[in-house]
Design a protein around this motif. Structure first.
Motif, PDB file in Angstrom:
ATOM      1  N   HIS A  32      34.846  42.713  31.437  1.00 61.71           N
ATOM      2  CA  HIS A  32      36.168  43.147  30.952  1.00 61.71           C
ATOM      3  C   HIS A  32      37.325  42.613  31.784  1.00 61.71           C
ATOM      4  O   HIS A  32      38.472  42.982  31.538  1.00 61.71           O
ATOM      5  CB  HIS A  32      36.214  44.681  30.905  1.00 61.71           C
ATOM      6  CG  HIS A  32      35.169  45.275  30.010  1.00 61.71           C
ATOM      7  ND1 HIS A  32      35.272  45.269  28.640  1.00 61.71           N
ATOM      8  CD2 HIS A  32      33.978  45.866  30.287  1.00 61.71           C
ATOM      9  CE1 HIS A  32      34.202  45.839  28.110  1.00 61.71           C
ATOM     10  NE2 HIS A  32      33.400  46.207  29.094  1.00 61.71           N
ATOM     11  N   HIS A  33      37.032  41.795  32.778  1.00 64.94           N
ATOM     12  CA  HIS A  33      38.046  41.126  33.605  1.00 64.94           C
ATOM     13  C   HIS A  33      38.946  42.100  34.361  1.00 64.94           C
ATOM     14  O   HIS A  33      40.109  41.805  34.607  1.00 64.94           O
ATOM     15  CB  HIS A  33      38.866  40.151  32.762  1.00 64.94           C
ATOM     16  CG  HIS A  33      38.013  39.231  31.950  1.00 64.94           C
ATOM     17  ND1 HIS A  33      37.237  38.235  32.511  1.00 64.94           N
ATOM     18  CD2 HIS A  33      37.761  39.183  30.623  1.00 64.94           C
ATOM     19  CE1 HIS A  33      36.562  37.611  31.562  1.00 64.94           C
ATOM     20  NE2 HIS A  33      36.858  38.164  30.396  1.00 64.94           N
ATOM     21  N   PHE A  34      38.414  43.269  34.730  1.00 63.55           N
ATOM     22  CA  PHE A  34      39.121  44.214  35.590  1.00 63.55           C
ATOM     23  C   PHE A  34      38.651  43.971  37.018  1.00 63.55           C
ATOM     24  O   PHE A  34      37.442  43.908  37.277  1.00 63.55           O
ATOM     25  CB  PHE A  34      38.808  45.675  35.217  1.00 63.55           C
ATOM     26  CG  PHE A  34      39.407  46.121  33.918  1.00 63.55           C
ATOM     27  CD1 PHE A  34      40.780  46.223  33.762  1.00 63.55           C
ATOM     28  CD2 PHE A  34      38.588  46.472  32.856  1.00 63.55           C
ATOM     29  CE1 PHE A  34      41.323  46.647  32.563  1.00 63.55           C
ATOM     30  CE2 PHE A  34      39.125  46.902  31.654  1.00 63.55           C
ATOM     31  CZ  PHE A  34      40.496  46.982  31.507  1.00 63.55           C
ATOM     32  N   ASP A  35      39.589  43.865  37.937  1.00 66.04           N
ATOM     33  CA  ASP A  35      39.231  43.632  39.332  1.00 66.04           C
ATOM     34  C   ASP A  35      39.710  44.822  40.159  1.00 66.04           C
ATOM     35  O   ASP A  35      40.896  44.955  40.433  1.00 66.04           O
ATOM     36  CB  ASP A  35      39.874  42.335  39.829  1.00 66.04           C
ATOM     37  CG  ASP A  35      39.264  41.845  41.130  1.00 66.04           C
ATOM     38  OD1 ASP A  35      38.263  42.422  41.579  1.00 66.04           O
ATOM     39  OD2 ASP A  35      39.795  40.868  41.695  1.00 66.04           O
ATOM     40  N   PHE A  36      38.775  45.708  40.515  1.00 64.72           N
ATOM     41  CA  PHE A  36      39.114  46.915  41.248  1.00 64.72           C
ATOM     42  C   PHE A  36      38.587  46.846  42.671  1.00 64.72           C
ATOM     43  O   PHE A  36      37.561  46.217  42.937  1.00 64.72           O
ATOM     44  CB  PHE A  36      38.519  48.161  40.561  1.00 64.72           C
ATOM     45  CG  PHE A  36      39.029  48.375  39.169  1.00 64.72           C
ATOM     46  CD1 PHE A  36      40.370  48.670  38.943  1.00 64.72           C
ATOM     47  CD2 PHE A  36      38.180  48.276  38.081  1.00 64.72           C
ATOM     48  CE1 PHE A  36      40.844  48.870  37.659  1.00 64.72           C
ATOM     49  CE2 PHE A  36      38.645  48.479  36.798  1.00 64.72           C
ATOM     50  CZ  PHE A  36      39.986  48.769  36.582  1.00 64.72           C
ATOM     51  N   GLU A  37      39.269  47.546  43.558  1.00 64.89           N
ATOM     52  CA  GLU A  37      38.795  47.640  44.934  1.00 64.89           C
ATOM     53  C   GLU A  37      37.558  48.533  44.988  1.00 64.89           C
ATOM     54  O   GLU A  37      37.259  49.270  44.044  1.00 64.89           O
ATOM     55  CB  GLU A  37      39.893  48.178  45.852  1.00 64.89           C
ATOM     56  CG  GLU A  37      40.315  49.613  45.551  1.00 64.89           C
ATOM     57  CD  GLU A  37      41.422  50.111  46.472  1.00 64.89           C
ATOM     58  OE1 GLU A  37      41.087  50.587  47.570  1.00 64.89           O
ATOM     59  OE2 GLU A  37      42.588  49.996  46.079  1.00 64.89           O
ATOM     60  N   VAL A  38      36.859  48.462  46.105  1.00 65.30           N
ATOM     61  CA  VAL A  38      35.664  49.273  46.299  1.00 65.30           C
ATOM     62  C   VAL A  38      36.081  50.673  46.732  1.00 65.30           C
ATOM     63  O   VAL A  38      36.933  50.830  47.609  1.00 65.30           O
ATOM     64  CB  VAL A  38      34.749  48.646  47.379  1.00 65.30           C
ATOM     65  CG1 VAL A  38      33.553  49.530  47.653  1.00 65.30           C
ATOM     66  CG2 VAL A  38      34.325  47.253  46.961  1.00 65.30           C
TER      67      VAL A  38
END
Length: 175
Positions: A32-38
């Motif tokens: 889904h091309h979402f880039d979230f932090e850990v």
């Protein structure tokens, strides 16, 4: 699985890594091309994890559980391909690795079916051995082979010594 046999020979020439499936965060990025932090589990439980662009993650998490663990899940024929991998592992890879006869693959399939229909559970090895018509010792080996192949995971409690060997719970991989 044959690489596991030759690990000592390869130790000076190759590093062996065990690649796990995608995490939910990796799934969100790939699919889904979402880039979230850990985020830590504690942050998630305390509702401190913020996923900008997603109103609620549960519908996406349901899709992740169905096809997101494996990178090839992005393909349309994912369930078919996964089925082929499982059949190949049970019919060829494990019997060849363990020098078992072809008839063993039917028993391995039956065992995996029993596990899949029952997890999570604490297996009764004697009863399962009786159901698939193998010895208790052979069943231990079958579980070990399937774990080495990545089809299942066995959870052991902290009991030590001889008593700990019999204390196994089963966890099936995200198939």
């Amino acid at each position: 699985m044959d690489i596991l046999k030759g690990t000592a020979d390869l130790s000076r020439r190759a590093l062996i890594y065990k690649l796990q499936g995608l995490s939910f965060r990796e799934y969100l990025k790939l699919y889904h091309h979402f880039d979230f932090e850990v985020y830590s589990l504690k942050q998630i439980i305390e509702n401190k994890a913020k996923l900008k662009g997603i109103e609620h993650p549960l519908p996406l998490f349901n899709d992740y559980l169905n096809r997101g663990y494996y990178p090839f899940g992005i393909e349309n024929e994912m369930h078919f391909r996964l089925g082929q991998i499982i059949v190949q592992t049970l019919e060829t890879d494990i019997p060849q690795y363990a020098n078992l006869n072809i008839g063993t693959s039917r028993k391995l399939k039956r065992l995996l079916s029993i596990i899949a229909e029952s997890v999570p559970f604490k297996p009764n090895f004697s009863k399962i051995a009786e159901i698939i018509n193998v010895s208790r010792n052979s069943l231990d080996d079958y579980f070990s082979y399937m774990e080495k192949a990545g089809l299942i995971g066995q959870l052991r409690n902290e009991t030590s010594g001889i008593r700990g060997l019999a204390k196994i719970k089963l966890l099936i991989q995200n198939c």
